[in-house]
Design a protein around this motif. Structure first.
Motif, PDB file in Angstrom:
ATOM      1  N   ALA A  90      -4.341  -0.166 141.186  1.00 30.30           N
ATOM      2  CA  ALA A  90      -4.585   0.985 141.452  1.00 30.30           C
ATOM      3  C   ALA A  90      -5.567   1.652 143.233  1.00 30.30           C
ATOM      4  O   ALA A  90      -6.129   0.736 143.469  1.00 30.30           O
ATOM      5  CB  ALA A  90      -6.357   1.976 140.611  1.00 30.30           C
ATOM      6  N   PRO A  91      -4.496   2.607 143.261  1.00 28.49           N
ATOM      7  CA  PRO A  91      -3.885   3.621 143.380  1.00 28.49           C
ATOM      8  C   PRO A  91      -2.679   2.661 143.292  1.00 28.49           C
ATOM      9  O   PRO A  91      -2.447   2.157 144.048  1.00 28.49           O
ATOM     10  CB  PRO A  91      -3.708   4.607 144.170  1.00 28.49           C
ATOM     11  CG  PRO A  91      -4.387   4.292 145.097  1.00 28.49           C
ATOM     12  CD  PRO A  91      -5.359   3.399 144.487  1.00 28.49           C
TER      13      PRO A  91
ATOM     14  N   THR B 150       9.133   6.523 137.061  1.00 29.25           N
ATOM     15  CA  THR B 150       8.520   7.724 137.176  1.00 29.25           C
ATOM     16  C   THR B 150       9.497   9.052 136.785  1.00 29.25           C
ATOM     17  O   THR B 150       9.190   9.900 136.590  1.00 29.25           O
ATOM     18  CB  THR B 150       7.514   8.192 138.475  1.00 29.25           C
ATOM     19  OG1 THR B 150       8.240   7.691 139.483  1.00 29.25           O
ATOM     20  CG2 THR B 150       6.439   6.808 138.386  1.00 29.25           C
TER      21      THR B 150
ATOM     22  N   ARG C  81       3.967  10.566 141.921  1.00 33.30           N
ATOM     23  CA  ARG C  81       3.653  11.169 141.341  1.00 33.30           C
ATOM     24  C   ARG C  81       2.921  12.448 142.282  1.00 33.30           C
ATOM     25  O   ARG C  81       3.400  13.579 141.882  1.00 33.30           O
ATOM     26  CB  ARG C  81       3.073  11.084 140.208  1.00 33.30           C
ATOM     27  CG  ARG C  81       4.383  10.274 139.092  1.00 33.30           C
ATOM     28  CD  ARG C  81       3.367  10.163 137.655  1.00 33.30           C
ATOM     29  NE  ARG C  81       4.346   8.905 136.825  1.00 33.30           N
ATOM     30  CZ  ARG C  81       3.631   7.389 136.330  1.00 33.30           C
ATOM     31  NH1 ARG C  81       2.681   7.296 137.216  1.00 33.30           N
ATOM     32  NH2 ARG C  81       4.566   7.109 135.034  1.00 33.30           N
ATOM     33  N   GLU C  82       1.509  11.394 142.456  1.00 31.69           N
ATOM     34  CA  GLU C  82       1.149  12.904 143.173  1.00 31.69           C
ATOM     35  C   GLU C  82       1.759  13.732 144.643  1.00 31.69           C
ATOM     36  O   GLU C  82       1.592  14.610 144.407  1.00 31.69           O
ATOM     37  CB  GLU C  82      -0.582  11.861 143.956  1.00 31.69           C
ATOM     38  CG  GLU C  82      -0.927  13.417 144.681  1.00 31.69           C
ATOM     39  CD  GLU C  82      -2.281  12.191 144.956  1.00 31.69           C
ATOM     40  OE1 GLU C  82      -3.018  12.586 145.636  1.00 31.69           O
ATOM     41  OE2 GLU C  82      -1.856  10.686 145.175  1.00 31.69           O
TER      42      GLU C  82
ATOM     43  N   ASP D 173       1.710   6.481 140.754  1.00 36.33           N
ATOM     44  CA  ASP D 173       0.620   7.547 140.982  1.00 36.33           C
ATOM     45  C   ASP D 173       0.772   8.178 142.521  1.00 36.33           C
ATOM     46  O   ASP D 173       0.754   9.637 142.298  1.00 36.33           O
ATOM     47  CB  ASP D 173      -1.053   6.813 140.612  1.00 36.33           C
ATOM     48  CG  ASP D 173      -1.087   5.458 139.944  1.00 36.33           C
ATOM     49  OD1 ASP D 173      -1.219   5.870 138.087  1.00 36.33           O
ATOM     50  OD2 ASP D 173      -2.086   4.760 139.894  1.00 36.33           O
TER      51      ASP D 173
END
Length: 402
Positions: A111-112, A157, A119-120, A116
């Protein structure tokens, strides 16, 4: 052992197809800083190593055996914090130039994650993304694997077709990468002199070893690194000398030594390899740094180690150089100076944004920045051919890359 001179390494090569494989500048919405990732606590170590070795059938017992590097540092790899620092430095440089490009950060193995970050940035309205990868040289693990993992993240995603991802070229011979390494080696040699150990110094440029078979197919395959044509039949190996991965690092190391020669002429140097893993019967690039240290002539009075293959002082640097290589030097009574990686050196940060400005035009009347390179191997390609840096099996990749 003294490596070839810069002329021997670079100037006899014909023009590369790579230097002509450019992509037209475009207007991008944001930057994605793409990292490897690392654990940030003892509980993260085994899950992280599972991610790195996924699909290879490595049991947890074996992972625990190889986890001691991370356990030694409290289970924390420095790489994530270094990428946080680099992200902040990039944002400051972008602001100083008025580019208005937000920076997002995603990793392959912790992470990240890429998912992620995608999507952000998509939720924030961005659709055209320029990717900066934290590796400078051409190889499967340093380039193609990032592009494959980004393509897989788009698929997972549901953002495939929603977002365009273009990756900046490999920057091994860009001034922003070369100049901090020149300055670091200069300072290392000066420190040996100041400590009274500079009479007969040696410089080792350390990079991550990779399997010889992977090295042989690194980079584009229109020609061998020595400029001779690729065999067209008979099952011959493409190149026996480490492919473009090794050739790029030899060229940059030679360039660094050429730059320091005004103050420190005729200093011998060696390109060495570290951090090999896996089946010991599988050939990897050599010489190993510790064996190379043991083989140095007794006349050597001091050693400078430059981690040329890395852009930050992460785990392989902290353990393999600052612990194992140092211990090898101490065993033979050899003074050693390990110089820093480029990290967040202002010249490196500025150089990364120069690479962005090669590709990004913010307005219709903007001109892209000229493409800079300090060896005859570059400027490297914006777009990789299908057979460039092949891994275990060909997989889909994002559209363009260096």
């Amino acid at each position: 052992m003294t490596e070839p001179t810069p002329a021997q390494v670079t100037t006899e090569l014909p023009p590369l197809a790579a230097s002509a494989r450019t992509k037209a500048p475009a207007t991008y919405d944001c930057i994605l800083l793409a990292g490897f990732g690392g654990p940030e606590g003892q509980d993260d170590v085994i899950p992280y190593l599972r991610n790195v070795t996924a699909g290879r059938g490595v049991p947890d017992e074996r992972l625990e055996e190889v986890s001691h590097h991370y356990r030694h540092f409290g289970g924390v790899s420095p790489i994530n914090q270094q990428n946080r620092d680099l992200k902040a430095a990039l944002e400051a440089e972008i602001a100083s130039r008025g580019l208005g490009l937000p920076v997002y950060w995603g990793n392959r193995f912790w992470a990240p994650y890429f998912d992620d970050a995608l999507r952000e940035l998509h939720a924030d309205g961005h659709r055209r993304v320029l990717v900066l990868v934290t590796t400078a040289f051409s190889s499967y693990s340093g380039c193609r694997a990032y592009r494959e993992d980004l393509a897989a993240a788009l698929e997972r995603t549901g953002l495939d077709g929603e977002i365009v991802l273009d990756k900046v070229r490999q920057y091994f011979d860009h001034p922003g990468f070369v100049e901090p390494n020149v300055n670091a080696v200069l300072e290392g040699l000066r420190q040996l002199v100041a400590d009274g150990n500079g009479e007969s110094p040696h410089v080792m440029f350390a990079t991550h070893s990779i399997p010889s078979a992977a090295a042989d197919v690194s980079g584009p395959r229109e020609a061998r690194p020595d400029g001779t044509p690729v065999p067209t039949g008979g099952g011959e190996a493409w190149y026996a000398g480490g492919g473009w991965y090794a050739e790029q690092q030899r060229a940059v190391s030679a360039l660094v030594m050429d730059r320091v020669a005004g103050e420190f002429p005729d200093v011998p140097w060696t390109l060495v390899y570290q951090s090999r893993s896996g089946d010991p019967s599988v050939p990897w690039l050599e010489p190993d740094i510790n064996l190379a240290i043991e083989a140095l002539d007794e006349s050597v009075t001091g050693l400078v180690i430059s981690p040329i293959g890395f852009v930050s002082d992460h785990m392989e640097v902290a353990w393999d150089l600052d612990n194992e290589a140092l211990e090898t030097c101490e065993e033979r009574g050899l003074p050693m100076v390990r110089v820093p990686t480029v990290g967040i050196d202002p010249a490196f940060v500025s150089g990364l944004i120069d690479l962005v400005e090669e590709r990004h035009v913010g307005a219709a009347d903007d001109a892209p920045r000229p493409r800079e390179a300090l060896t005859d191997l570059g400027p490297w390609q914006d777009v990789c051919p299908a057979d460039c840096c092949l891994g275990r099996a060909a997989k889909p990749t994002v559209a363009s890359a260096g």
